[in-house]
Structure formats: C-alpha cells, structure tokens
Motif scaffolding. Structure first.
Motif, PDB file in Angstrom:
ATOM      1  N   GLU A  23      -6.215   1.093   3.306  1.00 30.56           N
ATOM      2  CA  GLU A  23      -5.037   1.485   2.391  1.00 30.56           C
ATOM      3  C   GLU A  23      -4.214   0.027   2.260  1.00 30.56           C
ATOM      4  N   LEU A  24      -3.287  -0.209   1.372  1.00 26.52           N
ATOM      5  CA  LEU A  24      -2.968  -1.384   0.878  1.00 26.52           C
ATOM      6  C   LEU A  24      -2.149  -1.751   2.069  1.00 26.52           C
ATOM      7  N   GLY A  25      -1.322  -0.969   2.914  1.00 31.18           N
ATOM      8  CA  GLY A  25      -0.532  -1.439   4.045  1.00 31.18           C
ATOM      9  C   GLY A  25      -1.445  -1.808   5.286  1.00 31.18           C
ATOM     10  N   THR A  32     -15.058 -13.098  13.394  1.00 30.47           N
ATOM     11  CA  THR A  32     -15.626 -13.406  12.056  1.00 30.47           C
ATOM     12  C   THR A  32     -15.571 -12.040  11.305  1.00 30.47           C
ATOM     13  N   PRO A  33     -15.277 -12.053   9.921  1.00 29.30           N
ATOM     14  CA  PRO A  33     -15.104 -13.465   9.019  1.00 29.30           C
ATOM     15  C   PRO A  33     -13.689 -13.585   9.370  1.00 29.30           C
ATOM     16  N   ARG A  34     -13.429 -14.700   8.752  1.00 24.59           N
ATOM     17  CA  ARG A  34     -11.938 -15.305   8.750  1.00 24.59           C
ATOM     18  C   ARG A  34     -10.991 -14.693   7.715  1.00 24.59           C
ATOM     19  N   TYR A  35     -11.853 -14.592   6.683  1.00 28.28           N
ATOM     20  CA  TYR A  35     -10.987 -14.069   5.598  1.00 28.28           C
ATOM     21  C   TYR A  35     -11.788 -12.809   5.088  1.00 28.28           C
ATOM     22  N   LEU A  36     -11.111 -11.878   4.311  1.00 26.45           N
ATOM     23  CA  LEU A  36     -11.752 -10.761   3.931  1.00 26.45           C
ATOM     24  C   LEU A  36     -10.938  -9.912   2.812  1.00 26.45           C
ATOM     25  N   ILE A  37     -11.423  -9.607   1.603  1.00 23.62           N
ATOM     26  CA  ILE A  37     -10.759  -8.997   0.512  1.00 23.62           C
ATOM     27  C   ILE A  37     -11.377  -7.750   0.315  1.00 23.62           C
ATOM     28  N   LYS A  38     -10.858  -6.642   0.393  1.00 23.19           N
ATOM     29  CA  LYS A  38     -11.381  -5.368  -0.157  1.00 23.19           C
ATOM     30  C   LYS A  38     -10.488  -4.407  -0.865  1.00 23.19           C
ATOM     31  N   THR A  39     -10.893  -3.198  -1.220  1.00 18.88           N
ATOM     32  CA  THR A  39     -10.262  -2.641  -2.181  1.00 18.88           C
ATOM     33  C   THR A  39      -9.902  -1.113  -1.470  1.00 18.88           C
ATOM     34  N   ARG A  40      -8.845  -0.442  -1.790  1.00 15.14           N
ATOM     35  CA  ARG A  40      -8.515   0.611  -1.425  1.00 15.14           C
ATOM     36  C   ARG A  40      -9.700   1.416  -1.306  1.00 15.14           C
ATOM     37  N   GLY A  41      -9.717   2.332  -0.061  1.00 20.84           N
ATOM     38  CA  GLY A  41     -10.789   3.282  -0.071  1.00 20.84           C
ATOM     39  C   GLY A  41     -12.020   2.795   0.644  1.00 20.84           C
ATOM     40  N   GLN A  42     -12.163   1.545   0.753  1.00 20.00           N
ATOM     41  CA  GLN A  42     -13.329   0.822   1.546  1.00 20.00           C
ATOM     42  C   GLN A  42     -13.032   0.897   2.872  1.00 20.00           C
ATOM     43  N   GLN A  43     -14.370   0.623   3.715  1.00 19.03           N
ATOM     44  CA  GLN A  43     -14.120   0.240   4.930  1.00 19.03           C
ATOM     45  C   GLN A  43     -14.390  -1.103   5.403  1.00 19.03           C
ATOM     46  N   VAL A  44     -14.111  -1.332   6.660  1.00 11.52           N
ATOM     47  CA  VAL A  44     -14.405  -2.836   6.908  1.00 11.52           C
ATOM     48  C   VAL A  44     -14.683  -3.043   8.533  1.00 11.52           C
ATOM     49  N   THR A  45     -15.373  -3.901   8.733  1.00 14.27           N
ATOM     50  CA  THR A  45     -15.840  -4.154  10.151  1.00 14.27           C
ATOM     51  C   THR A  45     -15.463  -5.407  10.637  1.00 14.27           C
ATOM     52  N   LEU A  46     -14.643  -5.838  11.546  1.00  8.85           N
ATOM     53  CA  LEU A  46     -14.472  -7.277  12.099  1.00  8.85           C
ATOM     54  C   LEU A  46     -14.942  -7.253  13.383  1.00  8.85           C
ATOM     55  N   SER A  47     -15.455  -8.813  13.730  1.00  8.46           N
ATOM     56  CA  SER A  47     -16.318  -8.776  14.890  1.00  8.46           C
ATOM     57  C   SER A  47     -15.623  -9.894  15.903  1.00  8.46           C
ATOM     58  N   GLY A  56      -8.300 -15.184  19.440  1.00  4.60           N
ATOM     59  CA  GLY A  56      -8.950 -15.944  18.518  1.00  4.60           C
ATOM     60  C   GLY A  56      -7.989 -16.440  17.292  1.00  4.60           C
ATOM     61  N   PRO A  57      -8.623 -16.711  16.360  1.00  2.00           N
ATOM     62  CA  PRO A  57      -8.048 -17.261  15.265  1.00  2.00           C
ATOM     63  C   PRO A  57      -7.706 -16.022  14.179  1.00  2.00           C
ATOM     64  N   GLY A  58      -8.161 -15.103  14.358  1.00  2.00           N
ATOM     65  CA  GLY A  58      -7.903 -13.922  13.557  1.00  2.00           C
ATOM     66  C   GLY A  58      -8.590 -13.958  12.319  1.00  2.00           C
ATOM     67  N   THR A  59      -8.643 -12.643  11.851  1.00  2.00           N
ATOM     68  CA  THR A  59      -9.239 -12.316  10.309  1.00  2.00           C
ATOM     69  C   THR A  59      -8.179 -11.897   9.724  1.00  2.00           C
ATOM     70  N   ARG A  60      -8.056 -12.421   8.626  1.00  2.00           N
ATOM     71  CA  ARG A  60      -7.051 -12.195   7.493  1.00  2.00           C
ATOM     72  C   ARG A  60      -7.663 -11.217   6.430  1.00  2.00           C
ATOM     73  N   LEU A  61      -7.167  -9.817   6.409  1.00  2.00           N
ATOM     74  CA  LEU A  61      -7.527  -8.899   5.721  1.00  2.00           C
ATOM     75  C   LEU A  61      -6.645  -8.816   4.426  1.00  2.00           C
ATOM     76  N   LEU A  62      -7.197  -8.725   3.186  1.00  2.00           N
ATOM     77  CA  LEU A  62      -6.346  -8.364   2.038  1.00  2.00           C
ATOM     78  C   LEU A  62      -6.938  -7.093   1.503  1.00  2.00           C
ATOM     79  N   VAL A  63      -6.295  -6.039   1.198  1.00  9.57           N
ATOM     80  CA  VAL A  63      -6.489  -4.822   0.701  1.00  9.57           C
ATOM     81  C   VAL A  63      -5.942  -4.842  -0.670  1.00  9.57           C
ATOM     82  N   LEU A  64      -6.741  -4.626  -1.853  1.00 14.03           N
ATOM     83  CA  LEU A  64      -6.020  -4.707  -3.213  1.00 14.03           C
ATOM     84  C   LEU A  64      -6.352  -3.277  -3.902  1.00 14.03           C
TER      85      LEU A  64
END
Lengths: 113, 115
Positions: free
Chosen positions: A82-84, A7-22, A105-113
């Motif tokens: 970062e975008l990458g 979780t989560p399955r999909y996530l959209i963040k912007t550059r400079g933010q941080q993210v936690t995947l479970s 697992g099914p994965g979490t798809r992260l998109l960084v804008l």
C-alpha cells in the motif's frame, strides 16, 4: 567487525506488489529486530527473531511477515503493498537473550507508487 | 497518551552551546534507557545506554534518568557541527529469556549546530 548490512538499500514498487528485504546481523548476534520508520510515526517495532523463532511482534497487519535463518540472517516480506508502506525499514541486531543494546543497519528505503 | 514523548524540534544552536534533549514516558516498567543518533540517510547509532535512574557521562555526552518523574535527558557539551543529526530516545522493560524486549522509541529531535 562488520556492522549490520541490509539489502537492497533502495526499492521502488507499485501498489499490490510484494517485497522482500534482507538483513545480515553482526557476526555472533542472534537476535534480529525489524522497525519501520516514517516521518509521521517515527520508529515502530515490527517484530523480533531469535534462533529462527519470532519472539515479539508489533502492531502491524499480517501483510508484514519475517523469518530468520540458521545463520541468523533475516528477511522481512510485505505483501500487497500500500502507499502507506513507503518508509525506511531498519534492521537491528543484538548479541544475547538479555542483551538490550541493539545495533542498526543503514536501512532499506521503500517507495510505493 | 503515547508511551514515549519527545519534542521533534527542530532545535538550532550555535557551535559550542550546551544542548539539552528530553523525553518523557508513561510506562513505569521501563528500566533500560538509550539515546540514539541518526544522521540523514543512515540507521540510528547507539550513543548512550543506562539502566534505571542516575547519570552517565561519556565524553561530551551526559545521559540522565529520573524514574520518579519518568523523564530522561541527554546533554551535549561544547556542541559541534558534526553533532547535527536527529536524536532518538528509546526504552524497554528489559530482556526476556530467549530474546530481547522490543524498544519503544521517541519520534526524535532534529538538532542543527551552526558553525
């Protein structure tokens, strides 16, 4: 028996933010590994945890970190996105110390804008 | 030279064809060899698992490992449209005390089986 859940399955963040995947491993599995999958690089190993200790680490910068809890659940954190970093993040669990078969697992798809 | 090389394809075959998927590797320390299948928007699922050299058969799937040539193959007989997916080879040195060794993956071959 339930499979590996992420979780989560999909996530959209912007550059400079941080993210936690479970990641919750299969019941009874003690080893959890994390991978990053991108079209250009394929599946790349991030790190592996066993009994709350990091056992192996791939070639990723320190912005990528993880941890494992006493119930074997694991989290990974990416700071200063970062975008990458846009990718599919996969978690895999396995049973014992010498067990080579990993279940994904099914994965979490992260998109960084 | 990358540790594991896999032709990305894409590979398109008619239903019923025999499919051959291959990987080469450079590290002679690899002992465990796996094939995973990954459907679109899903995580990889383990198809075949072999240790050292030799053949292993499971239904329509046969995995071959030739350690002397550092070459592994997956054959799919009587291919079906449901076999359409990306196939990834993976390998490792072997488990270490206290944890599994990391898997090294090929980039995957995208297979389409046309009805």
């Amino acid at each position: 028996k339930a499979g590996v859940t992420q979780t989560p399955r999909y996530l959209i963040k912007t550059r400079g933010q941080q993210v936690t995947l479970s990641c919750s491993p299969i019941s009874g599995h003690r080893s959890v590994s994390w991978y990053q999958q991108t079209p250009g690089q394929g599946l790349q190993f991030l790190f592996e945890y066993f009994s709350e200790t990091q056992r192996n680490k791939g070639n990723f910068p320190g912005r990528f970190s993880g941890r494992q809890f006493s119930n074997s659940r694991s989290e990974m954190n990416v700071s200063t996105l970062e975008l990458g970093d846009s990718a599919l993040y996969l978690c895999a669990s396995s049973f014992r110390t010498s067990e080579e078969t990993q279940y994904f697992g099914p994965g979490t798809r992260l998109l960084v804008l | 030279q990358k540790e594991v090389e896999q032709d990305p394809g894409p590979l398109s075959v008619p239903e019923g064809a025999i499919v051959s998927l291959n990987c080469t590797y450079s590290n002679s320390a690899f002992q465990y060899f796996m094939w995973y299948r990954q459907y679109s928007r899903k995580g990889p699922e383990l198809l075949m698992y072999t240790y050292s050299s030799g053949n292993k058969e499971d239904g329509r799937f046969t995995a071959q490992v030739d350690k002397s040539s550092k070459y592994i193959s997956l054959f799919i007989r009587d291919s079906q449209p449901s076999d359409s997916a990306t196939y990834l080879c993976a390998m490792s040195h072997g488990g270490t005390q206290g944890g599994s060794e990391k898997l090294v993956f090929g980039k995957g071959t995208k297979l389409t089986v046309n009805p």
